[in-house]
Design an enzyme around this catalytic site. Structure first.
Site, mmCIF file in Angstrom:
data_model
loop_
_atom_site.group_PDB
_atom_site.id
_atom_site.type_symbol
_atom_site.label_atom_id
_atom_site.label_comp_id
_atom_site.label_asym_id
_atom_site.label_seq_id
_atom_site.Cartn_x
_atom_site.Cartn_y
_atom_site.Cartn_z
ATOM 1 N N SER A 2 -33.139 -28.396 50.128
ATOM 2 C CA SER A 2 -32.516 -28.496 51.458
ATOM 3 C C SER A 2 -33.414 -29.107 52.525
ATOM 4 O O SER A 2 -32.918 -29.474 53.595
ATOM 5 C CB SER A 2 -32.073 -27.120 51.932
ATOM 6 O OG SER A 2 -30.803 -26.837 51.435
ATOM 7 N N VAL B 128 -34.834 -24.217 48.618
ATOM 8 C CA VAL B 128 -34.918 -23.205 47.565
ATOM 9 C C VAL B 128 -35.964 -23.538 46.496
ATOM 10 O O VAL B 128 -36.264 -22.703 45.653
ATOM 11 C CB VAL B 128 -33.551 -22.939 46.895
ATOM 12 C CG1 VAL B 128 -32.571 -22.323 47.861
ATOM 13 C CG2 VAL B 128 -32.991 -24.202 46.265
ATOM 14 N N TYR C 73 -31.964 -21.371 57.197
ATOM 15 C CA TYR C 73 -30.801 -20.632 56.702
ATOM 16 C C TYR C 73 -30.379 -19.590 57.746
ATOM 17 O O TYR C 73 -30.430 -19.855 58.935
ATOM 18 C CB TYR C 73 -31.100 -19.985 55.325
ATOM 19 C CG TYR C 73 -31.461 -20.988 54.264
ATOM 20 C CD1 TYR C 73 -30.506 -21.864 53.761
ATOM 21 C CD2 TYR C 73 -32.742 -21.087 53.759
ATOM 22 C CE1 TYR C 73 -30.825 -22.789 52.768
ATOM 23 C CE2 TYR C 73 -33.062 -22.009 52.771
ATOM 24 C CZ TYR C 73 -32.100 -22.850 52.294
ATOM 25 O OH TYR C 73 -32.414 -23.767 51.317
ATOM 26 N N TYR D 131 -26.118 -36.727 47.207
ATOM 27 C CA TYR D 131 -26.560 -35.437 47.746
ATOM 28 C C TYR D 131 -27.355 -34.653 46.696
ATOM 29 O O TYR D 131 -28.425 -34.108 46.979
ATOM 30 C CB TYR D 131 -25.352 -34.622 48.239
ATOM 31 C CG TYR D 131 -25.727 -33.217 48.602
ATOM 32 C CD1 TYR D 131 -26.480 -32.951 49.752
ATOM 33 C CD2 TYR D 131 -25.390 -32.143 47.775
ATOM 34 C CE1 TYR D 131 -26.878 -31.660 50.062
ATOM 35 C CE2 TYR D 131 -25.777 -30.854 48.089
ATOM 36 C CZ TYR D 131 -26.510 -30.611 49.223
ATOM 37 O OH TYR D 131 -26.912 -29.340 49.526
ATOM 38 N N LYS E 61 -32.370 -32.336 53.991
ATOM 39 C CA LYS E 61 -31.235 -32.461 54.913
ATOM 40 C C LYS E 61 -31.677 -32.948 56.296
ATOM 41 O O LYS E 61 -30.991 -33.760 56.926
ATOM 42 C CB LYS E 61 -30.507 -31.118 55.030
ATOM 43 C CG LYS E 61 -29.819 -30.685 53.734
ATOM 44 C CD LYS E 61 -29.339 -29.240 53.817
ATOM 45 C CE LYS E 61 -28.595 -28.818 52.543
ATOM 46 N NZ LYS E 61 -28.282 -27.386 52.531
HETATM 47 N N1 GLU Z 1 -29.225 -27.986 46.018
HETATM 48 C C1 GLU Z 1 -28.707 -26.862 46.729
HETATM 49 C C2 GLU Z 1 -27.243 -26.928 46.937
HETATM 50 O O1 GLU Z 1 -26.691 -27.878 47.303
HETATM 51 C C3 GLU Z 1 -29.351 -26.710 48.066
HETATM 52 C C4 GLU Z 1 -30.525 -25.938 47.857
HETATM 53 C C5 GLU Z 1 -31.223 -25.452 49.097
HETATM 54 O O2 GLU Z 1 -30.573 -24.808 49.947
HETATM 55 O O3 GLU Z 1 -32.431 -25.683 49.199
HETATM 56 O O4 GLU Z 1 -26.550 -26.008 46.773
#
Ligand code: GLU
Length: 343
Positions: free
Chosen positions: A80, A275, A257, A205, A83
């Site tokens: 994440s 994560v 988060y 993604y 992002k």
């Molecule tokens: N690859 C994860 C997902 O799309 C995101 C992981 C994260 O939150 O770091 O669900």
């Protein structure tokens, strides 16, 4: 690099090994290594292979000094954390108004993978939750998936000064298990919020989450944002100055988060976690911090990484709203003197 920047890099590497700040980071590493709380992410088997004892702390200053302690060369998937940086690329590709019309900037209070859009506008709430990140990935320009991925990888290289690959088994697992993300993407397609190249965008993604980075990379990515979008080691611009504030602001409000409020309260540095166990944290105008330790708390943030960032913030006054004199003067600790504070 020019010869003079090579010389500077050499001089900086000497400082980086002898500075009291490096000893300070070693002490932090020693202090938090025995913390064994948290659990390694295991929603796909590849992530569960991470060694819970891996622990790296890196810090890069806006004048290009890099300090590394522990496992700073160990690669892991950026997840994440990508992002925030892809959001910056989308802003460069389309400008603020268009991006804002597709993705909001409000924290949600919902889980990062919630299937939820703003009822009034059908926009995802912000670029740090999966819905917003998929809508952001949709905005990345390129004639096909290969070109769009290359543009993302090139962007990461500008932030870190090295080339990047994706971890193919993680990508394939994310893709194989990513039905929830597909549900989110198709809901947005239903509302006309994303383009119809949706399967290509989902792959993009999943690929962006699977890019391999190190704690050192994360410190340079944060330091680049702290330095107005210019990588302080290479001098390359990674992000248009106009969008640095946008990226860093959503990191502060939405980057950690469901602990983003708690993080803002205790640590204050705009940050993003993933994560895979990484955290990238920005002290604007000062330095970037990258931590790596796979065990996560219940909210999905690295347990050791949180402690490191909180302690650094308190010791050096890195919370942006802290007006009191910090217990330690950052410039003096880095340069090994009680000289003038240049920050
Ligand atoms: N690859 C994860 C997902 O799309 C995101 C992981 C994260 O939150 O770091 O669900």
């Amino acid at each position: 690099m020019t010869p003079s920047s090579n010389l500077k890099a050499f001089a900086d590497s000497i400082t980086a090994t002898t500075s009291p700040f490096r000893s300070y980071l070693s002490d932090l590493h020693r202090q938090y290594l025995p913390l064994t709380d948290g659990a390694v992410a295991d929603y796909i088997p590849e992530l569960a292979l991470a060694d819970p004892s891996w622990f790296g702390i890196a810090a890069a200053t806006v004048d290009g000094q890099v300090f590394e302690v522990g496992d700073c060369d160990q690669t892991f998937t950026v997840q994440s954390i990508s992002k925030a940086f892809v959001y910056g690329l989308a802003l460069e590709d389309h400008g603020r108004d268009y991006v804002n019309s597709k993705v909001g900037v409000e924290p949600t209070g919902e889980a990062f993978n919630a299937i939820v859009l703003d009822e009034a506008t059908n926009r995802p709430y912000n670029p740090m939750v999966n819905a917003g990140a998929i809508a952001t990935a949709d905005l990345i320009k390129g004639k096909d998936g290969t070109e769009r991925l290359k543009r993302m990888l090139d962007m990461f290289s500008r932030y870190t000064g090295r080339s990047h690959d994706i971890h193919v088994p993680v990508f394939l697992s994310e893709k194989a298990t990513g039905n929830r993300n597909r549900a989110i993407a198709y809901l947005m397609l239903n509302f006309g919020m994303v383009s119809d190249r949706i399967d290509e965008t989902l792959d993009l993604y999943f690929q962006q989450c699977s890019i391999l980075v190190t704690a050192r990379d994360l410190s340079l990515m944060a330091a680049t944002l702290a330095n107005g979008g210019i990588n302080p080691v290479t001098g390359d611009r990674a992000l248009d100055q106009r969008y640095v504030q946008d990226v860093v602001s959503v990191m502060l409000t939405c980057g950690m988060y469901d602990s983003s409020g708690d993080w803002a309260y205790r640590v204050g540095m705009p940050a993003k976690s993933g994560v895979g166990g990484g955290i990238t944290a920005v002290a604007p105008g000062k330095l970037g911090i990258g931590t790596f330790s796979p065990p996560l708390d219940a909210k999905g943030n690295s347990v050791r990484g949180i402690q490191v960032c909180q302690t650094l913030s308190q010791d050096f006054g890195l919370h942006p709203f802290n007006a009191a004199a910090p217990p330690r003067d950052l410039a003096a600790w880095i340069n090994g003197s009680e000289g003038t504070n240049s920050w």
